[in-house]
Scaffold this motif. Structure first.
Motif, PDB file in Angstrom:
ATOM      1  N   ILE A 147      -1.743   0.926   3.107  1.00 21.15           N
ATOM      2  CA  ILE A 147      -1.769   0.751   4.557  1.00 21.15           C
ATOM      3  C   ILE A 147      -1.824   2.100   5.258  1.00 21.15           C
ATOM      4  O   ILE A 147      -2.531   2.268   6.269  1.00 21.15           O
ATOM      5  CB  ILE A 147      -0.542  -0.060   5.019  1.00 21.15           C
ATOM      6  CG1 ILE A 147      -0.687  -1.520   4.547  1.00 21.15           C
ATOM      7  CG2 ILE A 147      -0.373  -0.003   6.533  1.00 21.15           C
ATOM      8  CD1 ILE A 147       0.511  -2.384   4.871  1.00 21.15           C
ATOM      9  N   ASN A 148      -1.112   3.076   4.727  1.00 24.57           N
ATOM     10  CA  ASN A 148      -1.154   4.421   5.305  1.00 24.57           C
ATOM     11  C   ASN A 148      -2.569   5.005   5.199  1.00 24.57           C
ATOM     12  O   ASN A 148      -3.060   5.630   6.151  1.00 24.57           O
ATOM     13  CB  ASN A 148      -0.162   5.330   4.594  1.00 24.57           C
ATOM     14  CG  ASN A 148      -0.116   6.719   5.195  1.00 24.57           C
ATOM     15  OD1 ASN A 148       0.219   6.895   6.365  1.00 24.57           O
ATOM     16  ND2 ASN A 148      -0.460   7.725   4.414  1.00 24.57           N
ATOM     17  N   ALA A 149      -3.227   4.786   4.043  1.00 21.63           N
ATOM     18  CA  ALA A 149      -4.601   5.265   3.874  1.00 21.63           C
ATOM     19  C   ALA A 149      -5.544   4.566   4.854  1.00 21.63           C
ATOM     20  O   ALA A 149      -6.447   5.199   5.428  1.00 21.63           O
ATOM     21  CB  ALA A 149      -5.062   5.027   2.432  1.00 21.63           C
ATOM     22  N   ALA A 150      -5.332   3.252   5.068  1.00 19.66           N
ATOM     23  CA  ALA A 150      -6.168   2.511   6.013  1.00 19.66           C
ATOM     24  C   ALA A 150      -5.951   3.012   7.436  1.00 19.66           C
ATOM     25  O   ALA A 150      -6.899   3.129   8.215  1.00 19.66           O
ATOM     26  CB  ALA A 150      -5.860   1.015   5.921  1.00 19.66           C
TER      27      ALA A 150
ATOM     28  N   VAL B 259       5.007  -2.542  -6.093  1.00 20.48           N
ATOM     29  CA  VAL B 259       4.077  -3.214  -5.185  1.00 20.48           C
ATOM     30  C   VAL B 259       4.345  -2.803  -3.741  1.00 20.48           C
ATOM     31  O   VAL B 259       3.420  -2.530  -2.968  1.00 20.48           O
ATOM     32  CB  VAL B 259       4.176  -4.745  -5.342  1.00 20.48           C
ATOM     33  CG1 VAL B 259       3.426  -5.467  -4.211  1.00 20.48           C
ATOM     34  CG2 VAL B 259       3.618  -5.180  -6.683  1.00 20.48           C
ATOM     35  N   ASP B 260       5.624  -2.750  -3.366  1.00 23.51           N
ATOM     36  CA  ASP B 260       5.980  -2.317  -2.005  1.00 23.51           C
ATOM     37  C   ASP B 260       5.478  -0.899  -1.748  1.00 23.51           C
ATOM     38  O   ASP B 260       4.947  -0.602  -0.670  1.00 23.51           O
ATOM     39  CB  ASP B 260       7.499  -2.379  -1.813  1.00 23.51           C
ATOM     40  CG  ASP B 260       8.018  -3.799  -1.791  1.00 23.51           C
ATOM     41  OD1 ASP B 260       7.225  -4.722  -1.517  1.00 23.51           O
ATOM     42  OD2 ASP B 260       9.226  -4.002  -2.048  1.00 23.51           O
ATOM     43  N   ARG B 261       5.638  -0.032  -2.748  1.00 30.66           N
ATOM     44  CA  ARG B 261       5.207   1.356  -2.574  1.00 30.66           C
ATOM     45  C   ARG B 261       3.687   1.442  -2.478  1.00 30.66           C
ATOM     46  O   ARG B 261       3.153   2.152  -1.604  1.00 30.66           O
ATOM     47  CB  ARG B 261       5.706   2.210  -3.735  1.00 30.66           C
ATOM     48  CG  ARG B 261       5.425   3.700  -3.529  1.00 30.66           C
ATOM     49  CD  ARG B 261       5.976   4.570  -4.635  1.00 30.66           C
ATOM     50  NE  ARG B 261       5.217   4.470  -5.868  1.00 30.66           N
ATOM     51  CZ  ARG B 261       5.607   3.797  -6.947  1.00 30.66           C
ATOM     52  NH1 ARG B 261       6.765   3.148  -6.960  1.00 30.66           N
ATOM     53  NH2 ARG B 261       4.863   3.757  -8.038  1.00 30.66           N
ATOM     54  N   TYR B 262       2.980   0.721  -3.345  1.00 31.37           N
ATOM     55  CA  TYR B 262       1.526   0.763  -3.326  1.00 31.37           C
ATOM     56  C   TYR B 262       0.982   0.189  -2.019  1.00 31.37           C
ATOM     57  O   TYR B 262       0.002   0.701  -1.466  1.00 31.37           O
ATOM     58  CB  TYR B 262       0.946  -0.026  -4.508  1.00 31.37           C
ATOM     59  CG  TYR B 262       1.270   0.568  -5.858  1.00 31.37           C
ATOM     60  CD1 TYR B 262       1.423   1.949  -6.005  1.00 31.37           C
ATOM     61  CD2 TYR B 262       1.426  -0.226  -6.992  1.00 31.37           C
ATOM     62  CE1 TYR B 262       1.728   2.511  -7.242  1.00 31.37           C
ATOM     63  CE2 TYR B 262       1.728   0.326  -8.226  1.00 31.37           C
ATOM     64  CZ  TYR B 262       1.879   1.694  -8.343  1.00 31.37           C
ATOM     65  OH  TYR B 262       2.182   2.248  -9.570  1.00 31.37           O
ATOM     66  N   GLU B 263       1.622  -0.874  -1.522  1.00 36.29           N
ATOM     67  CA  GLU B 263       1.178  -1.456  -0.254  1.00 36.29           C
ATOM     68  C   GLU B 263       1.341  -0.443   0.880  1.00 36.29           C
ATOM     69  O   GLU B 263       0.454  -0.286   1.723  1.00 36.29           O
ATOM     70  CB  GLU B 263       1.979  -2.722   0.063  1.00 36.29           C
ATOM     71  CG  GLU B 263       1.552  -3.372   1.370  1.00 36.29           C
ATOM     72  CD  GLU B 263       2.438  -4.543   1.763  1.00 36.29           C
ATOM     73  OE1 GLU B 263       2.038  -5.321   2.643  1.00 36.29           O
ATOM     74  OE2 GLU B 263       3.545  -4.661   1.204  1.00 36.29           O
TER      75      GLU B 263
END
Length: 226
Positions: free
Chosen positions: A49-52, A41-45
């Motif tokens: 956020i990086n994509a955003a 979950v930490d990695r996906y978040e």
């Protein structure tokens, strides 16, 4: 946790202690899986956020490019022709990329079609205004010499084009912000649920450890009295 059934060693006689230890091992495996999921979950978040952030940078870049493009095109017809040639080149590149199975180059038009429900109304309103502005530029009035195009002052046309372009770019910026917030909210909710489940599992491990301790004590007393 593995989907395979636990390996049973039939050479070891069954006992209450053996059953408790096997149960603890299984529950500990569940706890390890939850911890692994928390790391995911930490990695996906972080990735979301990086994509955003990249989307926000792209929207800001589009805004600057639109201002430069519209301003230069209004002042110099050669610039408008150059930008038009560039647009056609991008369209050709997109057709080639799609032919080879790629998604193509992300354009503002394609990005505006992916706007979320929170900003969908603003996107539709901007699209309607752009269509109206396009129709006004093609409007003709009847005269004795035939229909004549309506002459819109260059300054007014420039303001309309800049306003619409910046409105679309602002919507894309807001969309990027919404993506970032949604990623954080979803990740926080997932973490909270997983931590609650992890705590339940850890509590179960404590109970099993207590039962194992009591079983050791019982066996020790039996050994002392034998």
């Amino acid at each position: 946790m593995s989907d395979q059934p636990p390996i049973v060693d039939f050479s070891t006689p069954w006992s209450n202690l053996t059953a408790l230890q096997a149960q603890r091992q299984m529950v500990q495996s569940v706890a390890n899986d939850i911890r692994s999921s928390l790391r995911d979950v930490d990695r996906y978040e972080g990735e979301a956020i990086n994509a955003a952030n990249m989307a926000a940078v792209w929207a800001a870049t589009l805004m600057v490019c639109d201002i430069v493009r519209i301003g230069l095109s209004a002042a110099d017809k050669k610039a408008a022709l150059a930008f038009s040639t560039q647009d056609r080149a991008i369209q050709s590149a997109n057709r080639v990329l799609k032919l080879f199975g790629s998604g193509g180059i992300a354009t503002k038009a394609s990005l505006m079609k992916s706007i979320g429900p929170e900003l969908e109304g603003a996107a539709k309103a901007t699209d309607t205004l752009r269509k109206v502005a396009g129709e006004l530029k093609k409007l003709k009035v009847p005269t004795t010499n035939g229909p004549v195009p309506v002459k819109i002052p260059k300054e007014a046309s420039l303001l309309v084009d800049l306003g619409l372009a910046m409105a679309e770019d602002t919507i894309l910026l807001l969309q990027a912000g919404n993506m970032q917030r949604q990623a954080s909210v979803t990740a926080a909710q997932s973490r909270m649920q997983m931590r609650q489940n992890l705590q339940k599992v850890l509590n179960r491990i404590m109970l099993i450890d207590g039962e194992i301790t009591r079983e050791f004590e019982r066996l020790r007393r039996i050994g002392n009295t034998a």
